[in-house]
Design a protein around this motif. Sequence first.
Motif, PDB file in Angstrom:
ATOM      1  N   TYR A  37       2.526  -4.647 -40.556  1.00  0.00           N
ATOM      2  CA  TYR A  37       2.701  -3.350 -39.906  1.00  0.00           C
ATOM      3  C   TYR A  37       3.236  -3.521 -38.487  1.00  0.00           C
ATOM      4  O   TYR A  37       4.082  -2.756 -38.027  1.00  0.00           O
ATOM      5  CB  TYR A  37       1.363  -2.616 -39.887  1.00  0.00           C
ATOM      6  CG  TYR A  37       1.453  -1.169 -39.481  1.00  0.00           C
ATOM      7  CD1 TYR A  37       2.058  -0.232 -40.321  1.00  0.00           C
ATOM      8  CD2 TYR A  37       0.935  -0.723 -38.269  1.00  0.00           C
ATOM      9  CE1 TYR A  37       2.135   1.108 -39.963  1.00  0.00           C
ATOM     10  CE2 TYR A  37       1.001   0.605 -37.902  1.00  0.00           C
ATOM     11  CZ  TYR A  37       1.607   1.515 -38.750  1.00  0.00           C
ATOM     12  OH  TYR A  37       1.689   2.823 -38.395  1.00  0.00           O
ATOM     13  N   LYS A  38       2.756  -4.542 -37.808  1.00  0.00           N
ATOM     14  CA  LYS A  38       3.253  -4.838 -36.461  1.00  0.00           C
ATOM     15  C   LYS A  38       4.698  -5.309 -36.511  1.00  0.00           C
ATOM     16  O   LYS A  38       5.511  -4.950 -35.646  1.00  0.00           O
ATOM     17  CB  LYS A  38       2.368  -5.914 -35.827  1.00  0.00           C
ATOM     18  CG  LYS A  38       2.733  -6.254 -34.387  1.00  0.00           C
ATOM     19  CD  LYS A  38       1.792  -7.314 -33.836  1.00  0.00           C
ATOM     20  CE  LYS A  38       2.160  -7.695 -32.407  1.00  0.00           C
ATOM     21  NZ  LYS A  38       1.248  -8.754 -31.882  1.00  0.00           N
ATOM     22  N   LYS A  41       7.192  -2.529 -36.643  1.00  0.00           N
ATOM     23  CA  LYS A  41       7.132  -1.635 -35.471  1.00  0.00           C
ATOM     24  C   LYS A  41       6.269  -0.404 -35.725  1.00  0.00           C
ATOM     25  O   LYS A  41       6.559   0.685 -35.229  1.00  0.00           O
ATOM     26  CB  LYS A  41       8.539  -1.206 -35.035  1.00  0.00           C
ATOM     27  CG  LYS A  41       9.547  -2.336 -34.896  1.00  0.00           C
ATOM     28  CD  LYS A  41       9.114  -3.367 -33.881  1.00  0.00           C
ATOM     29  CE  LYS A  41      10.133  -4.489 -33.748  1.00  0.00           C
ATOM     30  NZ  LYS A  41       9.683  -5.560 -32.823  1.00  0.00           N
ATOM     31  N   GLY A  42       5.210  -0.566 -36.494  1.00  0.00           N
ATOM     32  CA  GLY A  42       4.296   0.547 -36.730  1.00  0.00           C
ATOM     33  C   GLY A  42       3.460   0.841 -35.499  1.00  0.00           C
ATOM     34  O   GLY A  42       3.075  -0.070 -34.752  1.00  0.00           O
ATOM     35  N   GLU A  44       0.734   3.435 -35.579  1.00  0.00           N
ATOM     36  CA  GLU A  44      -0.595   3.948 -35.911  1.00  0.00           C
ATOM     37  C   GLU A  44      -1.393   2.872 -36.644  1.00  0.00           C
ATOM     38  O   GLU A  44      -1.643   2.951 -37.852  1.00  0.00           O
ATOM     39  CB  GLU A  44      -0.469   5.218 -36.755  1.00  0.00           C
ATOM     40  CG  GLU A  44       0.255   6.347 -36.027  1.00  0.00           C
ATOM     41  CD  GLU A  44       0.402   7.586 -36.886  1.00  0.00           C
ATOM     42  OE1 GLU A  44       0.290   7.457 -38.129  1.00  0.00           O
ATOM     43  OE2 GLU A  44       0.614   8.672 -36.331  1.00  0.00           O
ATOM     44  N   TRP A  45      -1.804   1.859 -35.887  1.00  0.00           N
ATOM     45  CA  TRP A  45      -2.462   0.713 -36.501  1.00  0.00           C
ATOM     46  C   TRP A  45      -3.850   1.065 -37.042  1.00  0.00           C
ATOM     47  O   TRP A  45      -4.319   0.430 -37.982  1.00  0.00           O
ATOM     48  CB  TRP A  45      -2.573  -0.427 -35.500  1.00  0.00           C
ATOM     49  CG  TRP A  45      -3.363  -0.100 -34.263  1.00  0.00           C
ATOM     50  CD1 TRP A  45      -2.898   0.428 -33.109  1.00  0.00           C
ATOM     51  CD2 TRP A  45      -4.784  -0.268 -34.097  1.00  0.00           C
ATOM     52  NE1 TRP A  45      -3.926   0.601 -32.215  1.00  0.00           N
ATOM     53  CE2 TRP A  45      -5.089   0.178 -32.787  1.00  0.00           C
ATOM     54  CE3 TRP A  45      -5.804  -0.745 -34.911  1.00  0.00           C
ATOM     55  CZ2 TRP A  45      -6.390   0.163 -32.292  1.00  0.00           C
ATOM     56  CZ3 TRP A  45      -7.104  -0.768 -34.414  1.00  0.00           C
ATOM     57  CH2 TRP A  45      -7.379  -0.318 -33.114  1.00  0.00           C
ATOM     58  N   CYS A  48      -3.400   2.250 -40.565  1.00  0.00           N
ATOM     59  CA  CYS A  48      -3.037   1.132 -41.444  1.00  0.00           C
ATOM     60  C   CYS A  48      -4.273   0.336 -41.839  1.00  0.00           C
ATOM     61  O   CYS A  48      -4.468   0.003 -43.015  1.00  0.00           O
ATOM     62  CB  CYS A  48      -2.014   0.232 -40.735  1.00  0.00           C
ATOM     63  SG  CYS A  48      -1.610  -1.282 -41.637  1.00  0.00           S
ATOM     64  N   TYR A 108      -3.153  -8.318 -35.540  1.00  0.00           N
ATOM     65  CA  TYR A 108      -2.476  -7.617 -34.436  1.00  0.00           C
ATOM     66  C   TYR A 108      -2.334  -8.506 -33.204  1.00  0.00           C
ATOM     67  O   TYR A 108      -1.440  -8.291 -32.382  1.00  0.00           O
ATOM     68  CB  TYR A 108      -3.234  -6.343 -34.072  1.00  0.00           C
ATOM     69  CG  TYR A 108      -3.074  -5.246 -35.077  1.00  0.00           C
ATOM     70  CD1 TYR A 108      -1.823  -4.698 -35.362  1.00  0.00           C
ATOM     71  CD2 TYR A 108      -4.171  -4.747 -35.780  1.00  0.00           C
ATOM     72  CE1 TYR A 108      -1.673  -3.706 -36.303  1.00  0.00           C
ATOM     73  CE2 TYR A 108      -4.025  -3.749 -36.727  1.00  0.00           C
ATOM     74  CZ  TYR A 108      -2.777  -3.225 -36.978  1.00  0.00           C
ATOM     75  OH  TYR A 108      -2.624  -2.234 -37.919  1.00  0.00           O
TER      76      TYR A 108
END
Length: 278
Positions: A37-38, A41-42, A44-45, A48, A108
């Motif tokens: 996800y990182k 370029k997400g 709203e971690w 996720c 993350y």
Amino acid sequence: AMLGFLSPANRGGLLTATVLLYVLMGIPAGYHSAYLYKSLKGAEWQKCTLATALFYPGVVFALIFCLNFFMWGKGSSAALPFGTMVALLAMWFGISVPLVFLGAFFGYKAKLADTPVRTNEIPRQIPAQAWYMQGAFNVLMGGILPFGAIFIELFFIMTSIWLQRFYYVFGFLMIVLLILVITCSEISIVLCYFQLCNEDYHWWWRAFLTSGSSGLYLFGYSIMYFYTQLEITNPVTTMIYFGYMGIAALVFFLITGTVGFYSSWQFVWTIYSAVKVD
């Protein structure tokens, strides 16, 4: 079971080992979902991480609870006791969810690899695609080969589950699993390459759905198996059959889709790493 640690005749042992293995896989699940996800370029971690911890087990638990409710009503001995359901909930929220969050924390914090090339801030317009390059057609065609790789073995597995026969050839099943992984990787990479050649750079979801659509064929096969091999007339038993086969199709969809996505991701990363920009 393939290495002899579990007996195929002890189905309860196999199921218990599967549940324990899933619960303990919370750390790698959280790590890889957070890292991916990182990488994409997400922002709203939190969503996720929550989806990783709750979505799939929540769907499976809700379906099993509903099916178990009908089995309780019929007084079936196959129904899970209420205490077992509570124990599963405790393992989910007491062990699996914290492990997912722990893995997501490290995911993350992990440093991302440098992208092989620079990307344009302004997206390019995607040209009109031929009918055979449309998303729905590609997705449906892409699931045929992965399903074909396990088609024969699937018959024996379903016979073992629904006709009360024992399944012993776990070594051959491992070979079929390897063939399935290779097939999912190849079909996803090939269709991803055709998509990129047609200047359509929205490859990520299609790569997942291309091989994941084999889960749809698995559920379709379960319908055919129901009418050709089984003699079930009880509505509750029919509901139980399709409920559990729906769970199996969902699991197969997620596994094959994940293999296809990561294979395409590695493929895209590799080919763009070979691009020389002056």
